[in-house]
Every structure is written in structure tokens, then in C-alpha cells.
Design a protein around this motif. Structure first.
Motif, PDB file in Angstrom:
ATOM      1  N   ALA A 285       0.848  -1.210   0.000  1.00  0.00           N
ATOM      2  CA  ALA A 285       0.000   0.000   0.000  1.00  0.00           C
ATOM      3  C   ALA A 285       0.875   1.247   0.000  1.00  0.00           C
ATOM      4  CB  ALA A 285      -0.926  -0.009   1.208  1.00  0.00           C
ATOM      5  N   ASP A 286       2.044   1.178   0.659  1.00  0.00           N
ATOM      6  CA  ASP A 286       2.943   2.332   0.709  1.00  0.00           C
ATOM      7  C   ASP A 286       3.547   2.657  -0.656  1.00  0.00           C
ATOM      8  OD1 ASP A 286       2.465   2.648   3.367  1.00  0.00           O
ATOM      9  OD2 ASP A 286       4.270   1.596   4.029  1.00  0.00           O
ATOM     10  N   LYS A 287       3.472   1.690  -1.581  1.00  0.00           N
ATOM     11  CA  LYS A 287       4.042   1.925  -2.915  1.00  0.00           C
ATOM     12  C   LYS A 287       3.023   2.552  -3.861  1.00  0.00           C
ATOM     13  CE  LYS A 287       7.210  -1.928  -2.531  1.00  0.00           C
ATOM     14  NZ  LYS A 287       7.316  -3.365  -2.690  1.00  0.00           N
ATOM     15  N   ILE A 288       1.759   2.550  -3.455  1.00  0.00           N
ATOM     16  CA  ILE A 288       0.724   3.068  -4.362  1.00  0.00           C
ATOM     17  C   ILE A 288       0.479   4.556  -4.105  1.00  0.00           C
ATOM     18  CG2 ILE A 288      -1.736   2.903  -4.985  1.00  0.00           C
ATOM     19  CD1 ILE A 288      -1.596  -0.053  -4.324  1.00  0.00           C
ATOM     20  N   ILE A 289       0.511   5.318  -5.172  1.00  0.00           N
ATOM     21  CA  ILE A 289       0.199   6.742  -5.076  1.00  0.00           C
ATOM     22  C   ILE A 289      -1.047   6.983  -5.915  1.00  0.00           C
ATOM     23  CG2 ILE A 289       1.018   9.091  -5.478  1.00  0.00           C
ATOM     24  CD1 ILE A 289       3.869   8.096  -5.205  1.00  0.00           C
TER      25      ILE A 289
ATOM     26  N   ILE B 267       5.973  -3.483 -10.233  1.00  0.00           N
ATOM     27  CA  ILE B 267       6.797  -3.662  -9.029  1.00  0.00           C
ATOM     28  C   ILE B 267       7.879  -4.708  -9.287  1.00  0.00           C
ATOM     29  CG2 ILE B 267       6.757  -4.541  -6.641  1.00  0.00           C
ATOM     30  CD1 ILE B 267       4.266  -2.834  -6.229  1.00  0.00           C
ATOM     31  N   GLN B 268       7.494  -5.775  -9.997  1.00  0.00           N
ATOM     32  CA  GLN B 268       8.506  -6.795 -10.323  1.00  0.00           C
ATOM     33  C   GLN B 268       9.605  -6.220 -11.212  1.00  0.00           C
ATOM     34  OE1 GLN B 268       6.125 -10.024 -11.812  1.00  0.00           O
ATOM     35  NE2 GLN B 268       5.952 -10.984  -9.788  1.00  0.00           N
ATOM     36  N   ALA B 269       9.240  -5.289 -12.079  1.00  0.00           N
ATOM     37  CA  ALA B 269      10.245  -4.681 -12.962  1.00  0.00           C
ATOM     38  C   ALA B 269      11.190  -3.762 -12.189  1.00  0.00           C
ATOM     39  CB  ALA B 269       9.563  -3.915 -14.089  1.00  0.00           C
ATOM     40  N   GLY B 270      10.788  -3.367 -10.967  1.00  0.00           N
ATOM     41  CA  GLY B 270      11.702  -2.572 -10.135  1.00  0.00           C
ATOM     42  C   GLY B 270      11.199  -1.192  -9.764  1.00  0.00           C
ATOM     43  N   ALA B 271       9.895  -0.933  -9.931  1.00  0.00           N
ATOM     44  CA  ALA B 271       9.373   0.391  -9.567  1.00  0.00           C
ATOM     45  C   ALA B 271       9.281   0.525  -8.041  1.00  0.00           C
ATOM     46  CB  ALA B 271       7.984   0.581 -10.166  1.00  0.00           C
ATOM     47  N   ASP B 272       9.603   1.723  -7.538  1.00  0.00           N
ATOM     48  CA  ASP B 272       9.443   1.985  -6.103  1.00  0.00           C
ATOM     49  C   ASP B 272       8.031   2.462  -5.806  1.00  0.00           C
ATOM     50  OD1 ASP B 272      12.250   1.746  -5.036  1.00  0.00           O
ATOM     51  OD2 ASP B 272      12.572   3.177  -6.673  1.00  0.00           O
ATOM     52  N   TYR B 273       7.490   3.266  -6.734  1.00  0.00           N
ATOM     53  CA  TYR B 273       6.140   3.809  -6.550  1.00  0.00           C
ATOM     54  C   TYR B 273       5.327   3.555  -7.803  1.00  0.00           C
ATOM     55  CZ  TYR B 273       8.372   6.537  -2.850  1.00  0.00           C
ATOM     56  OH  TYR B 273       9.074   6.928  -1.742  1.00  0.00           O
ATOM     57  N   ILE B 274       4.048   3.252  -7.617  1.00  0.00           N
ATOM     58  CA  ILE B 274       3.180   3.162  -8.786  1.00  0.00           C
ATOM     59  C   ILE B 274       2.028   4.158  -8.620  1.00  0.00           C
ATOM     60  CG2 ILE B 274       3.775   0.840  -9.563  1.00  0.00           C
ATOM     61  CD1 ILE B 274       1.534  -0.306  -8.056  1.00  0.00           C
TER      62      ILE B 274
END
Ligand code: C5P
Length: 245
Positions: free
Chosen positions: A21-25, A214-221
Motif C-alpha cells: 500500500a505504501d508503494k501506491i500513489i 513492481i517486479q520490474a523494479g518500480a518503487d512507486y506506482i
């Protein structure tokens, strides 16, 4: 024994969902303060990061930023600044003083402008750079005198940004792997153009699911319409979190 295992599994699941949840903006791409705050109220738990872009900021100004911050949430102010170095630096100062957590600038402004921006940031505000807008194609680059391929231009601008001290890059999901390979963990990567498996593509053409990003390496989506246009935005977030576990 079985009960203890179930309880451990439950704790692990809750922890994983909170971390995800912390990765979702959530992009508050709505025209009024009332609609934006209504969304924040519905989503505030579990979402702790919201994006305010040109539409809402132009309509409601810094007041809406302060209102979202006052809920304890973080704000990404997506203004994509691009101007002479001094003007950008002063705008960066203003955003820092409001207390936003992340601000975007265009890396096409080149190193002097980027350095002016990174030197002016305060209060731990992160500066993220925009390389080539995903609406642009090679044809668009030709129009403004750039003869290179889009990916090369993305890497060129990203290197300029990282060299001038930015904290992260805004990327299309398809650029994440390339940028991670180039910069490792030195930078944060925020991606947009995300569609959960169950959502309509809208006008997005080259999207990825939250899990793929996220699997590709994103910190935020950054996600907008799949959540904000859903009849029950809270349910949309829950579905996305379930998809990520
Ligand atoms: O399409 P959606 O509503 O999820 O878009 C969320 C945010 O991401 C919007 O603010 C949009 O401007 C931005 N964005 C995008 N596609 C990109 C890059 C940015 O939709 N490729």
C-alpha cells in the motif's frame, strides 16, 4: 499449532499488504477540492500518498495541498516544472515550504536548471525528473530537433538528472528495467500508466499491471482512474492490494 501457523500467515499477509500500500500513489485528477478530499477520506487508510497534478493545483492552489497534508498523507506535487533556473529554484523552495514530499521537474531543462532545483530543495523533499513524456514518439522528438530514439533520449536525460542530483525518475513501466540497470538503487523510480488486470485501459496503450511494474523494479506506482473512477474506490484499492500479494 495450526492456529499459530494461521496467525503467523495472517500477520505476514497484513505486513505485505501494508508494504505494498505504501508503494501506491493515487492520482487526484479531479477538478475540485471537495472531490479530492472526498477521495482522500475514502482511501486514506490504507493509502498514504496522493498525487496532485496540474488540473487540481490550477483550480485549487496550495490550499488543496495543505488540506491533503493535514490528513497526515504525503503529497506528490506533479507540476513538471520547466523554466529558467532561478524561477524553477524559487518554485522548488515554495513547494518545499508547503511540505510536499515529491515534486517533478522536466529534465529537458538541462543541467543548470536541474542543479538549481536540487540545490533549492528543503525539508527532505524529493525531486523527480520527467524524461520524455509517454505521449511523445520519435516523430515528436524530430519536431523539436532531436534525431535520436526515444529510449536513448530517456537515458540521456536521466543521466543528466542523476548527475545533477535528482532523487528519482518518473518512468513509463516499459522503461523501468532499463533505468534500474543503468542506475541500480541510486534513484527512486515512480511509474504511471498502470492498469490492474480487471480495469479498463482508458486511453492508456502501453500499460502494465501493478504487479508487473513492481517486479520490474518500480518503487512507486501512480494510479488514477482505475481507483478514482471506480464506483467504490476503496474496493478498487483492496482489489489492487490483493493482486499484489
Ligand atoms: O491513467 P491514470 O488515470 O491511471 O493516470 C494517472 C496519472 O498518471 C495521471 O495523472 C496521468 O497524467 C499520469 N500519466 C499517465 N500515463 C503516463 C504517464 C503519466 O497516465 N504514461
Amino acid at each position: 499449532m495450526i492456529l499459530r501457523d494461521i496467525s503467523t500467515l495472517h500477520d505476514k499477509l497484513v505486513h505485505e499488504m501494508t508494504t505494498n500500500a505504501d508503494k501506491i500513489i493515487v492520482a487526484l485528477d479531479v477538478p475540485t477540492k471537495r472531490q479530492a478530499l472526498n477521495l482522500v477520506e475514502q482511501l486514506r487508510d490504507p493509502i498514504s500518498f496522493f498525487k496532485i497534478g496540474l488540473q487540481l493545483y490550477t483550480a485549487e492552489g496550495p490550499e488543496i495541498v495543505r488540506a491533503v497534508l493535514s490528513t497526515g498523507a504525503k503529497v506528490w506535487l506533479d507540476l513538471k516544472l520547466y523554466d529558467i533556473p532561478n524561477t524553477v529554484a524559487r518554485a522548488v523552495e515554495s513547494a518545499s515550504h508547503i511540505g510536499v514530499h515529491m515534486l517533478t521537474i522536466h529534465l529537458s531543462g538541462a543541467s543548470e536548471m536541474i542543479r538549481a532545483a536540487t540545490a533549492a530543495r528543503a525539508n527532505n523533499m524529493m525531486i523527480l525528473g520527467v524524461t520524455v513524456l509517454t505521449s511523445a514518439t520519435e516523430k515528436t522528438l524530430r519536431e523539436i530537433g532531436i534525431a535520436d530514439k526515444v529510449d536513448n533520449q530517456v537515458l540521456r536525460l536521466a543521466n543528466l538528472g542523476v548527475g545533477a542530483g535528482i532523487d528519482g525518475i518518473v518512468a513509463s513501466p516499459h522503461e523501468v528495467k532499463m533505468l534500474r540497470a543503468e542506475f541500480g538503487d541510486k534513484i527512486k523510480i515512480a511509474v504511471q500508466g498502470i492498469r490492474p488486470t480487471w480495469a479498463a485501459p482508458d486511453d492508456q496503450k502501453r500499460f502494465m499491471t501493478p504487479r508487473q511494474a513492481i517486479q520490474a523494479g518500480a518503487d512507486y506506482i501512480g494510479i488514477g482512474r482505475p481507483i478514482t473512477s471506480h464506483p467504490n474506490p476503496r474496493e478498487a484499492v483492496t482489489k489492487i492490494l490483493e493482486e499484489l500479494v
